[in-house]
Design a protein around this motif. Sequence first.
Motif, PDB file in Angstrom:
ATOM      1  N   ARG A  30      68.787  34.097   8.773  1.00  0.00           N
ATOM      2  CA  ARG A  30      70.234  34.315   8.906  1.00  0.00           C
ATOM      3  C   ARG A  30      71.007  33.216   8.187  1.00  0.00           C
ATOM      4  O   ARG A  30      71.992  33.492   7.497  1.00  0.00           O
ATOM      5  CB  ARG A  30      70.614  34.362  10.387  1.00  0.00           C
ATOM      6  CG  ARG A  30      72.080  34.709  10.610  1.00  0.00           C
ATOM      7  CD  ARG A  30      72.370  34.999  12.056  1.00  0.00           C
ATOM      8  NE  ARG A  30      73.787  35.221  12.268  1.00  0.00           N
ATOM      9  CZ  ARG A  30      74.345  35.438  13.454  1.00  0.00           C
ATOM     10  NH1 ARG A  30      73.575  35.483  14.541  1.00  0.00           N
ATOM     11  NH2 ARG A  30      75.656  35.606  13.567  1.00  0.00           N
ATOM     12  N   TRP A  31      70.561  31.972   8.347  1.00  0.00           N
ATOM     13  CA  TRP A  31      71.233  30.859   7.672  1.00  0.00           C
ATOM     14  C   TRP A  31      71.161  31.044   6.160  1.00  0.00           C
ATOM     15  O   TRP A  31      72.159  30.849   5.452  1.00  0.00           O
ATOM     16  CB  TRP A  31      70.583  29.530   8.069  1.00  0.00           C
ATOM     17  CG  TRP A  31      71.201  28.345   7.393  1.00  0.00           C
ATOM     18  CD1 TRP A  31      72.228  27.578   7.852  1.00  0.00           C
ATOM     19  CD2 TRP A  31      70.855  27.812   6.100  1.00  0.00           C
ATOM     20  NE1 TRP A  31      72.538  26.594   6.940  1.00  0.00           N
ATOM     21  CE2 TRP A  31      71.702  26.718   5.851  1.00  0.00           C
ATOM     22  CE3 TRP A  31      69.903  28.147   5.144  1.00  0.00           C
ATOM     23  CZ2 TRP A  31      71.647  25.967   4.680  1.00  0.00           C
ATOM     24  CZ3 TRP A  31      69.839  27.399   3.983  1.00  0.00           C
ATOM     25  CH2 TRP A  31      70.693  26.316   3.750  1.00  0.00           C
ATOM     26  N   GLY A  36      73.613  31.861   0.805  1.00  0.00           N
ATOM     27  CA  GLY A  36      73.263  32.308  -0.535  1.00  0.00           C
ATOM     28  C   GLY A  36      71.906  31.836  -1.023  1.00  0.00           C
ATOM     29  O   GLY A  36      71.725  31.604  -2.229  1.00  0.00           O
ATOM     30  N   VAL A  37      70.964  31.708  -0.115  1.00  0.00           N
ATOM     31  CA  VAL A  37      69.614  31.274  -0.459  1.00  0.00           C
ATOM     32  C   VAL A  37      68.654  32.428  -0.171  1.00  0.00           C
ATOM     33  O   VAL A  37      68.743  33.052   0.883  1.00  0.00           O
ATOM     34  CB  VAL A  37      69.204  30.040   0.378  1.00  0.00           C
ATOM     35  CG1 VAL A  37      67.743  29.679   0.134  1.00  0.00           C
ATOM     36  CG2 VAL A  37      70.116  28.863   0.076  1.00  0.00           C
ATOM     37  N   PRO A  38      67.725  32.747  -1.076  1.00  0.00           N
ATOM     38  CA  PRO A  38      66.732  33.773  -0.761  1.00  0.00           C
ATOM     39  C   PRO A  38      65.953  33.368   0.498  1.00  0.00           C
ATOM     40  O   PRO A  38      65.397  32.259   0.552  1.00  0.00           O
ATOM     41  CB  PRO A  38      65.823  33.782  -1.993  1.00  0.00           C
ATOM     42  CG  PRO A  38      66.690  33.281  -3.101  1.00  0.00           C
ATOM     43  CD  PRO A  38      67.579  32.241  -2.462  1.00  0.00           C
ATOM     44  N   PRO A  39      65.931  34.219   1.523  1.00  0.00           N
ATOM     45  CA  PRO A  39      65.227  33.851   2.762  1.00  0.00           C
ATOM     46  C   PRO A  39      63.789  33.403   2.533  1.00  0.00           C
ATOM     47  O   PRO A  39      63.316  32.470   3.203  1.00  0.00           O
ATOM     48  CB  PRO A  39      65.294  35.133   3.588  1.00  0.00           C
ATOM     49  CG  PRO A  39      66.566  35.796   3.135  1.00  0.00           C
ATOM     50  CD  PRO A  39      66.639  35.511   1.663  1.00  0.00           C
ATOM     51  N   PRO A  50      62.095  17.992   8.675  1.00  0.00           N
ATOM     52  CA  PRO A  50      63.418  18.040   9.296  1.00  0.00           C
ATOM     53  C   PRO A  50      64.311  19.052   8.584  1.00  0.00           C
ATOM     54  O   PRO A  50      64.285  19.156   7.354  1.00  0.00           O
ATOM     55  CB  PRO A  50      63.939  16.606   9.120  1.00  0.00           C
ATOM     56  CG  PRO A  50      62.701  15.774   9.012  1.00  0.00           C
ATOM     57  CD  PRO A  50      61.711  16.630   8.280  1.00  0.00           C
ATOM     58  N   SER A  51      65.105  19.796   9.334  1.00  0.00           N
ATOM     59  CA  SER A  51      65.936  20.841   8.744  1.00  0.00           C
ATOM     60  C   SER A  51      66.942  20.283   7.746  1.00  0.00           C
ATOM     61  O   SER A  51      67.257  20.926   6.740  1.00  0.00           O
ATOM     62  CB  SER A  51      66.659  21.629   9.840  1.00  0.00           C
ATOM     63  OG  SER A  51      67.464  20.772  10.637  1.00  0.00           O
ATOM     64  N   ALA A  70      76.501  22.847   7.181  1.00  0.00           N
ATOM     65  CA  ALA A  70      75.349  23.749   7.054  1.00  0.00           C
ATOM     66  C   ALA A  70      74.280  23.401   8.085  1.00  0.00           C
ATOM     67  O   ALA A  70      73.676  24.296   8.689  1.00  0.00           O
ATOM     68  CB  ALA A  70      74.774  23.659   5.645  1.00  0.00           C
ATOM     69  N   ALA A  71      74.048  22.115   8.293  1.00  0.00           N
ATOM     70  CA  ALA A  71      73.060  21.689   9.287  1.00  0.00           C
ATOM     71  C   ALA A  71      73.511  22.056  10.692  1.00  0.00           C
ATOM     72  O   ALA A  71      72.704  22.494  11.526  1.00  0.00           O
ATOM     73  CB  ALA A  71      72.832  20.189   9.178  1.00  0.00           C
ATOM     74  N   ALA A  72      74.798  21.895  10.960  1.00  0.00           N
ATOM     75  CA  ALA A  72      75.326  22.251  12.276  1.00  0.00           C
ATOM     76  C   ALA A  72      75.221  23.753  12.518  1.00  0.00           C
ATOM     77  O   ALA A  72      74.914  24.198  13.636  1.00  0.00           O
ATOM     78  CB  ALA A  72      76.780  21.792  12.392  1.00  0.00           C
ATOM     79  N   ARG A  73      75.468  24.540  11.486  1.00  0.00           N
ATOM     80  CA  ARG A  73      75.361  25.998  11.627  1.00  0.00           C
ATOM     81  C   ARG A  73      73.930  26.410  11.939  1.00  0.00           C
ATOM     82  O   ARG A  73      73.690  27.247  12.816  1.00  0.00           O
ATOM     83  CB  ARG A  73      75.840  26.673  10.337  1.00  0.00           C
ATOM     84  CG  ARG A  73      75.657  28.184  10.302  1.00  0.00           C
ATOM     85  CD  ARG A  73      76.347  28.859  11.466  1.00  0.00           C
ATOM     86  NE  ARG A  73      76.216  30.312  11.408  1.00  0.00           N
ATOM     87  CZ  ARG A  73      76.314  31.103  12.467  1.00  0.00           C
ATOM     88  NH1 ARG A  73      76.545  30.594  13.677  1.00  0.00           N
ATOM     89  NH2 ARG A  73      76.198  32.419  12.332  1.00  0.00           N
ATOM     90  N   LEU A  74      72.965  25.821  11.236  1.00  0.00           N
ATOM     91  CA  LEU A  74      71.564  26.145  11.493  1.00  0.00           C
ATOM     92  C   LEU A  74      71.182  25.772  12.921  1.00  0.00           C
ATOM     93  O   LEU A  74      70.515  26.544  13.625  1.00  0.00           O
ATOM     94  CB  LEU A  74      70.653  25.430  10.506  1.00  0.00           C
ATOM     95  CG  LEU A  74      69.155  25.654  10.760  1.00  0.00           C
ATOM     96  CD1 LEU A  74      68.776  27.118  10.558  1.00  0.00           C
ATOM     97  CD2 LEU A  74      68.319  24.765   9.862  1.00  0.00           C
ATOM     98  N   LEU A  75      71.606  24.610  13.373  1.00  0.00           N
ATOM     99  CA  LEU A  75      71.266  24.164  14.722  1.00  0.00           C
ATOM    100  C   LEU A  75      71.819  25.133  15.765  1.00  0.00           C
ATOM    101  O   LEU A  75      71.136  25.463  16.747  1.00  0.00           O
ATOM    102  CB  LEU A  75      71.798  22.748  14.960  1.00  0.00           C
ATOM    103  CG  LEU A  75      71.515  22.145  16.338  1.00  0.00           C
ATOM    104  CD1 LEU A  75      70.018  22.112  16.623  1.00  0.00           C
ATOM    105  CD2 LEU A  75      72.117  20.750  16.434  1.00  0.00           C
TER     106      LEU A  75
END
Length: 208
Positions: A30-31, A36-39, A50-51, A70-75
């Motif tokens: 989802r992130w 805009g990154v290929p999963p 580390p993420s 971006a890191a906060a969204r992933l978390l």
Amino acid sequence: MNVRDIRAVLFDMDGTLVDSDDAVDRAWTRWAVEYGVPPADALAIAYGSPSETTIARLRPDLSAEEWSAAAARLLDLECDDLTDVVPAPGAIELIGTLERLGLPWAVFTSASNRLAKVRLGAAGISPSILVTVDDVTHGKPDPEGYLCAAELLGVPPRHCLVVEDTEVGLSAGRAAGAVTAGLKGTRADIELPDLHRLVTLFTDLSAR
């Protein structure tokens, strides 16, 4: 080193003590779509490191402020998805065996303190010693986290068994000077089909 000399066990969390692979895949997928990154690119390097390091590799163009967002969204995505986060096969039995034998154990994870606590809680696992990426300057494959966990347990690293499911994590364990045990076909001093193998190993040793 003789396995009989092991005096403490240091576990990775995701994919080792906790079966969270599907949740990890969903969060990163989802992130990746949002950023805009290929999963497939994200999933290829997401495990073990580390993420924040992974995000920097996937989106080196982000400013410091954008990277933090971006890191906060992933978390948030990771912490909100605990649907099928459960103990890994053999994890609860192994922890019980170690405690019965009086062998201390700890967890060192590349996850943040917030994420580690919610995933371990979902799996019903409560380590007395938890070292997360928030507690170290350098994440895996640097040995800092495992050295810290060994110190907190009061056991020299050479008498510790590091249990991991990624090459990145095993590299950290080897660099710390520990004996290594690897899941999922990783190369280690002890290669494990699952954690039940360690239950048998420690039970057999205690009986001798």
